[in-house]
Design a protein around this motif. Structure first.
Motif, PDB file in Angstrom:
ATOM      1  N   LEU A 114       0.823  -1.208   0.000  1.00 10.49           N
ATOM      2  CA  LEU A 114       0.000   0.000   0.000  1.00 10.49           C
ATOM      3  C   LEU A 114       0.860   1.262   0.000  1.00 10.49           C
ATOM      4  O   LEU A 114       0.482   2.276  -0.602  1.00 10.49           O
ATOM      5  CB  LEU A 114      -0.971  -0.014   1.173  1.00 10.49           C
ATOM      6  CG  LEU A 114      -2.024  -1.129   1.112  1.00 10.49           C
ATOM      7  CD1 LEU A 114      -2.858  -1.137   2.383  1.00 10.49           C
ATOM      8  CD2 LEU A 114      -2.891  -0.998  -0.129  1.00 10.49           C
ATOM      9  N   TRP A 115       2.015   1.218   0.681  1.00  8.40           N
ATOM     10  CA  TRP A 115       2.937   2.361   0.647  1.00  8.40           C
ATOM     11  C   TRP A 115       3.349   2.653  -0.795  1.00  8.40           C
ATOM     12  O   TRP A 115       3.331   3.799  -1.238  1.00  8.40           O
ATOM     13  CB  TRP A 115       4.168   2.120   1.514  1.00  8.40           C
ATOM     14  CG  TRP A 115       5.194   3.190   1.311  1.00  8.40           C
ATOM     15  CD1 TRP A 115       6.260   3.170   0.471  1.00  8.40           C
ATOM     16  CD2 TRP A 115       5.201   4.486   1.923  1.00  8.40           C
ATOM     17  NE1 TRP A 115       6.941   4.362   0.519  1.00  8.40           N
ATOM     18  CE2 TRP A 115       6.312   5.186   1.403  1.00  8.40           C
ATOM     19  CE3 TRP A 115       4.391   5.115   2.855  1.00  8.40           C
ATOM     20  CZ2 TRP A 115       6.621   6.488   1.789  1.00  8.40           C
ATOM     21  CZ3 TRP A 115       4.702   6.413   3.243  1.00  8.40           C
ATOM     22  CH2 TRP A 115       5.803   7.080   2.713  1.00  8.40           C
ATOM     23  N   ALA A 119       2.618   6.053  -2.761  1.00  7.99           N
ATOM     24  CA  ALA A 119       3.740   6.850  -3.278  1.00  7.99           C
ATOM     25  C   ALA A 119       3.616   7.026  -4.790  1.00  7.99           C
ATOM     26  O   ALA A 119       4.095   8.027  -5.339  1.00  7.99           O
ATOM     27  CB  ALA A 119       5.070   6.201  -2.906  1.00  7.99           C
ATOM     28  N   GLY A 120       2.973   6.089  -5.458  1.00  7.91           N
ATOM     29  CA  GLY A 120       2.704   6.244  -6.877  1.00  7.91           C
ATOM     30  C   GLY A 120       1.676   7.331  -7.145  1.00  7.91           C
ATOM     31  O   GLY A 120       1.744   8.030  -8.158  1.00  7.91           O
ATOM     32  N   GLN A 124       5.580  12.703  -3.356  1.00  6.09           N
ATOM     33  CA  GLN A 124       6.200  13.441  -2.252  1.00  6.09           C
ATOM     34  C   GLN A 124       6.308  12.606  -0.985  1.00  6.09           C
ATOM     35  O   GLN A 124       7.154  12.875  -0.127  1.00  6.09           O
ATOM     36  CB  GLN A 124       5.430  14.743  -1.956  1.00  6.09           C
ATOM     37  CG  GLN A 124       5.597  15.787  -3.029  1.00  6.09           C
ATOM     38  CD  GLN A 124       4.522  15.693  -4.119  1.00  6.09           C
ATOM     39  OE1 GLN A 124       4.075  14.597  -4.479  1.00  6.09           O
ATOM     40  NE2 GLN A 124       4.118  16.824  -4.653  1.00  6.09           N
ATOM     41  N   TYR A 125       5.479  11.581  -0.850  1.00  5.41           N
ATOM     42  CA  TYR A 125       5.580  10.720   0.334  1.00  5.41           C
ATOM     43  C   TYR A 125       6.989  10.148   0.472  1.00  5.41           C
ATOM     44  O   TYR A 125       7.481   9.980   1.585  1.00  5.41           O
ATOM     45  CB  TYR A 125       4.574   9.573   0.288  1.00  5.41           C
ATOM     46  CG  TYR A 125       3.138   9.985   0.502  1.00  5.41           C
ATOM     47  CD1 TYR A 125       2.783  10.957   1.434  1.00  5.41           C
ATOM     48  CD2 TYR A 125       2.115   9.376  -0.211  1.00  5.41           C
ATOM     49  CE1 TYR A 125       1.467  11.324   1.627  1.00  5.41           C
ATOM     50  CE2 TYR A 125       0.788   9.721  -0.014  1.00  5.41           C
ATOM     51  CZ  TYR A 125       0.472  10.699   0.902  1.00  5.41           C
ATOM     52  OH  TYR A 125      -0.833  11.053   1.103  1.00  5.41           O
ATOM     53  N   ARG A 126       7.633   9.853  -0.637  1.00 10.71           N
ATOM     54  CA  ARG A 126       8.999   9.301  -0.576  1.00 10.71           C
ATOM     55  C   ARG A 126       9.972  10.295   0.065  1.00 10.71           C
ATOM     56  O   ARG A 126      10.813   9.899   0.883  1.00 10.71           O
ATOM     57  CB  ARG A 126       9.478   8.908  -1.960  1.00 10.71           C
ATOM     58  CG  ARG A 126       8.706   7.759  -2.560  1.00 10.71           C
ATOM     59  CD  ARG A 126       9.323   7.306  -3.877  1.00 10.71           C
ATOM     60  NE  ARG A 126       8.406   6.499  -4.650  1.00 10.71           N
ATOM     61  CZ  ARG A 126       8.071   5.245  -4.401  1.00 10.71           C
ATOM     62  NH1 ARG A 126       8.571   4.625  -3.359  1.00 10.71           N
ATOM     63  NH2 ARG A 126       7.231   4.596  -5.176  1.00 10.71           N
ATOM     64  N   ARG A 134      10.459   8.420  12.173  1.00  9.38           N
ATOM     65  CA  ARG A 134       9.295   7.584  12.488  1.00  9.38           C
ATOM     66  C   ARG A 134       8.838   6.835  11.233  1.00  9.38           C
ATOM     67  O   ARG A 134       9.060   7.284  10.116  1.00  9.38           O
ATOM     68  CB  ARG A 134       8.145   8.412  13.057  1.00  9.38           C
ATOM     69  CG  ARG A 134       7.456   9.284  12.047  1.00  9.38           C
ATOM     70  CD  ARG A 134       6.336  10.110  12.673  1.00  9.38           C
ATOM     71  NE  ARG A 134       5.850  11.079  11.706  1.00  9.38           N
ATOM     72  CZ  ARG A 134       4.826  10.887  10.881  1.00  9.38           C
ATOM     73  NH1 ARG A 134       4.143   9.761  10.915  1.00  9.38           N
ATOM     74  NH2 ARG A 134       4.474  11.827  10.021  1.00  9.38           N
ATOM     75  N   GLU A 135       8.213   5.697  11.444  1.00 11.58           N
ATOM     76  CA  GLU A 135       7.602   5.010  10.316  1.00 11.58           C
ATOM     77  C   GLU A 135       6.280   5.713  10.016  1.00 11.58           C
ATOM     78  O   GLU A 135       5.430   5.846  10.897  1.00 11.58           O
ATOM     79  CB  GLU A 135       7.336   3.535  10.619  1.00 11.58           C
ATOM     80  CG  GLU A 135       6.685   2.835   9.441  1.00 11.58           C
ATOM     81  CD  GLU A 135       6.539   1.346   9.633  1.00 11.58           C
ATOM     82  OE1 GLU A 135       7.433   0.619   9.168  1.00 11.58           O
ATOM     83  OE2 GLU A 135       5.534   0.938  10.247  1.00 11.58           O
ATOM     84  N   ILE A 136       6.153   6.194   8.795  1.00  8.63           N
ATOM     85  CA  ILE A 136       4.931   6.891   8.397  1.00  8.63           C
ATOM     86  C   ILE A 136       3.821   5.846   8.251  1.00  8.63           C
ATOM     87  O   ILE A 136       3.958   4.897   7.481  1.00  8.63           O
ATOM     88  CB  ILE A 136       5.153   7.673   7.095  1.00  8.63           C
ATOM     89  CG1 ILE A 136       6.171   8.794   7.338  1.00  8.63           C
ATOM     90  CG2 ILE A 136       3.831   8.220   6.568  1.00  8.63           C
ATOM     91  CD1 ILE A 136       6.557   9.579   6.104  1.00  8.63           C
ATOM     92  N   PRO A 137       2.735   6.009   9.001  1.00  7.45           N
ATOM     93  CA  PRO A 137       1.680   5.005   8.971  1.00  7.45           C
ATOM     94  C   PRO A 137       0.855   5.035   7.684  1.00  7.45           C
ATOM     95  O   PRO A 137       0.594   6.090   7.111  1.00  7.45           O
ATOM     96  CB  PRO A 137       0.813   5.331  10.176  1.00  7.45           C
ATOM     97  CG  PRO A 137       1.112   6.742  10.503  1.00  7.45           C
ATOM     98  CD  PRO A 137       2.484   7.039   9.999  1.00  7.45           C
TER      99      PRO A 137
END
Length: 146
Positions: A114-115, A119-120, A124-126, A134-137
């Protein structure tokens, strides 16, 4: 879904304006934001128990919706995420459709898949991931009306 007067919109000015346009147009103006699909998420405040609403970019996974708690790469989780961890029953609006859902945090292979999907949709999430330790939930919103 709660009436607009019963819900406090995001304290972030541009997000609140986006939410207000979305609500006023029943999703016609705001569902697509800069080419990205967005939904409205209403959580229950973990301290105040007041309803809180924000707009989030989303993806779909079967009948479920997927959102990311990036908070722009901040070292702190977004308030909406902390709220749904305390109370996973949420309200969602996707376009004109409004429904209740149960939120859960994806983990393991599901989270990885799902990440990549999210990100696709929003690359910008990358870069946000590189800004924080932190691990981005990644959160799955499962409609309860299915």
């Amino acid at each position: 879904m709660a009436e607009q007067d019963d819900v406090a919109d995001s304290p972030t000015g541009w997000v609140a304006k986006h939410v207000q346009r979305y609500v006023a147009s029943n999703g016609r103006n705001g569902h697509i934001w800069y080419g990205k699909p967005t939904l409205l998420l209403v959580t229950t405040g973990r301290k105040t128990k007041a309803l809180r609403r924000t707009a989030l970019i989303y993806g779909e996974d079967g009948e479920n919706f997927v959102v990311v708690g990036s908070n722009g790469g901040s070292d702190d989780h977004p308030n909406w995420y902390l709220n749904l961890r305390a109370e996973p029953r949420v309200q969602v609006q996707v376009g004109a459709e409004r429904f209740e859902a149960v939120a859960r945090v994806a983990s393991g292979d599901e989270r990885d898949r799902l990440w990549e999907q999210m990100a696709g949709i929003f690359p910008q999430y990358r870069s946000y991931r590189k800004k924080t330790k932190r691990e981005i939930p990644v959160v799955v919103l499962q409609p309860t009306h299915a």
